[in-house]
Design a protein around this motif. Structure first.
Motif, PDB file in Angstrom:
ATOM      1  N   UNK A 422     -22.248   2.252 -11.047  1.00 18.14           N
ATOM      2  CA  UNK A 422     -22.657   2.808 -12.342  1.00 18.14           C
ATOM      3  C   UNK A 422     -23.844   3.752 -12.172  1.00 18.14           C
ATOM      4  N   UNK A 423     -24.807   3.361 -11.362  1.00 19.49           N
ATOM      5  CA  UNK A 423     -25.984   4.205 -11.155  1.00 19.49           C
ATOM      6  C   UNK A 423     -25.614   5.487 -10.414  1.00 19.49           C
ATOM      7  N   UNK A 424     -24.772   5.376  -9.400  1.00 20.61           N
ATOM      8  CA  UNK A 424     -24.366   6.583  -8.666  1.00 20.61           C
ATOM      9  C   UNK A 424     -23.600   7.534  -9.578  1.00 20.61           C
ATOM     10  N   UNK A 425     -22.737   6.987 -10.421  1.00 15.05           N
ATOM     11  CA  UNK A 425     -21.980   7.847 -11.329  1.00 15.05           C
ATOM     12  C   UNK A 425     -22.885   8.454 -12.404  1.00 15.05           C
ATOM     13  N   UNK A 426     -23.919   7.734 -12.802  1.00 16.87           N
ATOM     14  CA  UNK A 426     -24.895   8.311 -13.744  1.00 16.87           C
ATOM     15  C   UNK A 426     -25.512   9.571 -13.156  1.00 16.87           C
ATOM     16  N   UNK A 427     -25.731   9.558 -11.825  1.00 13.32           N
ATOM     17  CA  UNK A 427     -26.354  10.697 -11.164  1.00 13.32           C
ATOM     18  C   UNK A 427     -25.447  11.930 -11.118  1.00 13.32           C
ATOM     19  N   UNK A 428     -24.172  11.750 -11.409  1.00 13.43           N
ATOM     20  CA  UNK A 428     -23.270  12.912 -11.456  1.00 13.43           C
ATOM     21  C   UNK A 428     -22.764  13.162 -12.877  1.00 13.43           C
ATOM     22  N   UNK A 429     -23.417  12.550 -13.857  1.00  8.51           N
ATOM     23  CA  UNK A 429     -23.093  12.838 -15.244  1.00  8.51           C
ATOM     24  C   UNK A 429     -21.911  12.091 -15.805  1.00  8.51           C
ATOM     25  N   UNK A 430     -21.624  10.914 -15.256  1.00 10.60           N
ATOM     26  CA  UNK A 430     -20.527  10.089 -15.769  1.00 10.60           C
ATOM     27  C   UNK A 430     -21.112   8.841 -16.420  1.00 10.60           C
ATOM     28  N   UNK A 431     -20.766   8.619 -17.675  1.00  8.98           N
ATOM     29  CA  UNK A 431     -21.207   7.423 -18.398  1.00  8.98           C
ATOM     30  C   UNK A 431     -20.258   6.275 -18.085  1.00  8.98           C
ATOM     31  N   UNK A 432     -20.824   5.096 -17.790  1.00 14.59           N
ATOM     32  CA  UNK A 432     -20.000   3.959 -17.375  1.00 14.59           C
ATOM     33  C   UNK A 432     -20.365   2.711 -18.170  1.00 14.59           C
ATOM     34  N   UNK A 433     -19.366   2.136 -18.807  1.00 15.88           N
ATOM     35  CA  UNK A 433     -19.513   0.834 -19.451  1.00 15.88           C
ATOM     36  C   UNK A 433     -18.899  -0.211 -18.531  1.00 15.88           C
ATOM     37  N   UNK A 434     -19.643  -1.272 -18.245  1.00 17.11           N
ATOM     38  CA  UNK A 434     -19.178  -2.310 -17.330  1.00 17.11           C
ATOM     39  C   UNK A 434     -18.599  -3.486 -18.112  1.00 17.11           C
ATOM     40  N   UNK A 435     -17.544  -4.052 -17.569  1.00 20.45           N
ATOM     41  CA  UNK A 435     -16.932  -5.231 -18.178  1.00 20.45           C
ATOM     42  C   UNK A 435     -16.436  -6.134 -17.070  1.00 20.45           C
TER      43      UNK A 435
END
Length: 576
Positions: A422-435
């Motif tokens: 999630x953090x790595x994807x945040x760094x490329x502009x992708x929002x991630x909801x975890x479930x």
């Protein structure tokens, strides 16, 4: 950590290995009393054909058996068959269009009735019924008939030359059902046969005494088992549920259980537990890959049950995960080595392939994923037109934002991996909801549940899968267009991410008629690469499956090519 790693073994299809007696001690059946096993993912059925989950296959393998199994070295060994048929011994036709097995003499079902060719003929009919939704149907691909031949012969005929004919009735995922018990359970009626599915009659070393779904299974020794003095244990309590930490502790620290499966825990956690001196951590490497599946269909709840995550020949495509550049960027952002260091230790290694082994089939074309490249991932998304147009930190294009729901089973290592990604994807502009979903539900086969991995009501999901045996033909057939789970198949099927291309289907077909081993290797690599470069699957870790057993438990020969419990008839209690 004293990992006793059992390395991958190649198998020649003509090789016939024998199963050694584990303990070397003569004795009465049941002489060692009670055995306690814990699988923190609880089985929901004991019919492996109705669930693609490993936990169901493992629990059923104590009861249901196959003609041949794969040992700890990946060698094929005869089980309910007298020997392994080959071209050399006349068991496989020279034109490769049939294989004839000879059933082992004197085998009976646990109810005392005879085990015959009729049971194999029926099992083929059961799994290939068009309304069955059989999870192992790919193991029966290309079969035109299964026929009795002589007193104990079973001839399987294929619609074309079958270079590797050891799929149907081989390994834990394609066992044999008793016709007398299941004959009224064909097709759509299969899930309704609760008594049979929860208490199958088998030829294995144990008999189901009581089955409580998603909880506990009690087994007793099969008094009609074909090997004298086996099994050494009179009964088994097979506990399901909980979590990996509690399961590990119950063997390594408290000694409450004798065997714990799938201990996907941080290496330092297992080190501390093993130091208590009550048990040993063991790991077997085979083909297990922890991977991300990127849904190629639209999981939007607004679509309703008739369309949500339903493949419709490209008419219900995911808004952005069918764009390979998006998938490639997601992959480039991941530091696989850090995931291994944090969650797997000696029990894992980074991988860029969904088919990592055996060596003959392992591609090197995708190895660029081994190096994390956040800067490159950002540049790739810029190039593809995905930009943050409103400054909210999330890339978008044509009104669609790169926002994903990323789900997996409840497990400490998996939740750590989710947080990192999630953090790595945040760094490329992708929002991630975890479930995360309870493992017994996530890997269950309930067609009415919205939370199973087959239904895939999310954008991305993560889990581990592998294949029994050493030939990947049936495994790579999992991504045929025809194996996509749909409501019509009661959500059964192995093509979880809904990948579909005629070119891939053609490679599967070509491999099914190719006998040369080197050519088969090249075809498998091509299939692997086609899936990898579609970015519908993003591999993360080649897992060595760690489990643990009590120091007082002998005979364990852990296999990652079959059920871990494949030789449980040979387990015994070490006497002080």
């Amino acid at each position: 950590m004293k990992l006793r790693t059992l390395l991958m073994g190649a198998v020649a299809t003509s090789a016939v290995a024998t199963v050694a007696v584990a303990d070397g001690h003569a004795g009465e059946r049941g002489r060692d009393g009670q055995l306690n096993i814990i699988y923190w993912q609880a089985p929901s059925t004991l019919n492996p054909f109705l669930s693609g989950g490993t936990k169901e296959n493992e629990a059923a393998s104590l009861v249901l058996e196959s003609l041949a199994r794969f040992n700890e070295n990946g060698e094929m060994v005869p089980w309910l068959a007298e020997s392994i048929p080959t071209v050399e011994n006349g068991g496989v036709a020279e034109d490769l269009t049939s294989i004839t097995w000879t059933l082992k003499e004197g085998v009976v079902w646990s109810d005392g009735s005879a085990f015959t060719a009729d049971d194999l003929i029926f099992t083929h009919e059961y799994c290939t019924h068009p309304e069955s939704g059989c999870a192992s149907v790919s193991y029966f691909d290309g079969i035109t008939s299964v026929e009795a031949e002589g007193e104990r012969g079973v001839k399987i005929t294929f619609d074309a030359p079958k270079p590797f004919p050891y799929t149907a009735f081989v390994g834990a995922e394609a066992p044999i059902l008793q016709k007398a018990q299941f004959q009224e359970c064909l097709g759509a009626r299969a899930p309704e046969c609760t008594d049979a599915n929860f208490g199958p009659i088998g030829t294995g070393p144990f008999v189901v005494s009581e089955f409580r779904p998603n909880d506990v299974i009690t087994y007793v020794a099969n008094e009609n088992y074909r090997e004298e003095g086996k099994p050494a244990f009179a009964s088994i309590t097979f506990k399901g549920g909980g979590d990996a930490v509690a399961a590990a502790r119950s063997v390594l620290e408290t000694g409450e259980f004798d065997y714990a499966w799938n201990l996907q825990l941080a290496p330092d956690v297992l080190d501390r537990m093993e130091a208590a001196g009550k048990g040993t951590v063991v790991a077997a490497y085979g083909t297990s890959v922890e991977r991300l599946h990127l849904n190629q269909t639209n999981p939007d709840p607004a679509l309703g049950p008739d369309m949500r995550s339903v493949f419709m020949n490209g008419e219900n495509a995911h808004p952005f995960l069918t764009d390979p550049k998006v998938g490639q960027a997601l992959s480039m952002a991941i530091d696989r080595q850090l995931i291994v260091d944090v969650g797997y230790g000696a029990g894992g290694q980074p991988t860029c392939n969904v088919l990592p082994a055996p060596e003959l089939y392992a591609s090197t074309a995708n190895d660029g994923c081994l190096v994390q490249d956040i800067e490159g991932a950002n540049a790739l998304l810029d190039e593809a037109g995905w930009v943050d147009s409103n400054g909210n930190g999330i890339r978008d294009k044509d009104g669609v934002e790169l926002s994903v729901l990323y789900q997996t089973s409840t497990n400490a290592v998996r939740q750590d991996t989710q947080a990192l990604i999630k953090d790595w994807w945040r760094q490329i502009g992708v929002e991630t909801e975890l479930r995360n979903v309870d493992a017994s539900v996530f890997f269950g086969g309930d067609p009415g549940s919205p939370d199973t991995f087959q239904k895939f009501y999310a954008d991305i999901e993560m889990y581990t899968n592998n294949f029994a045996g050493v030939d990947p033909e049936a495994y790579m057939a999992n991504w045929l267009c025809s194996d996509i789970p749909t409501p019509a198949t009661q959500w059964q099927g192995s093509n979880i991410q809904r990948f579909c291309t005629p070119e891939y289907d053609e490679l599967v077909e070509k491999m099914s008629v190719t006998a040369n081993l080197e050519e088969r290797g090249e075809l498998a690599k091509q299939m692997n690469d086609m899936i990898m470069q579609s970015y519908s699957i993003i591999p993360l870790v080649h897992r060595g499956n760690p489990s643990a057993h009590a120091n007082s438990l002998g005979g364990v020969k852990m296999s990652d090519w079959d059920s871990e419990l494949w030789n449980i008839a040979d387990w015994y209690r070490i006497k002080n």
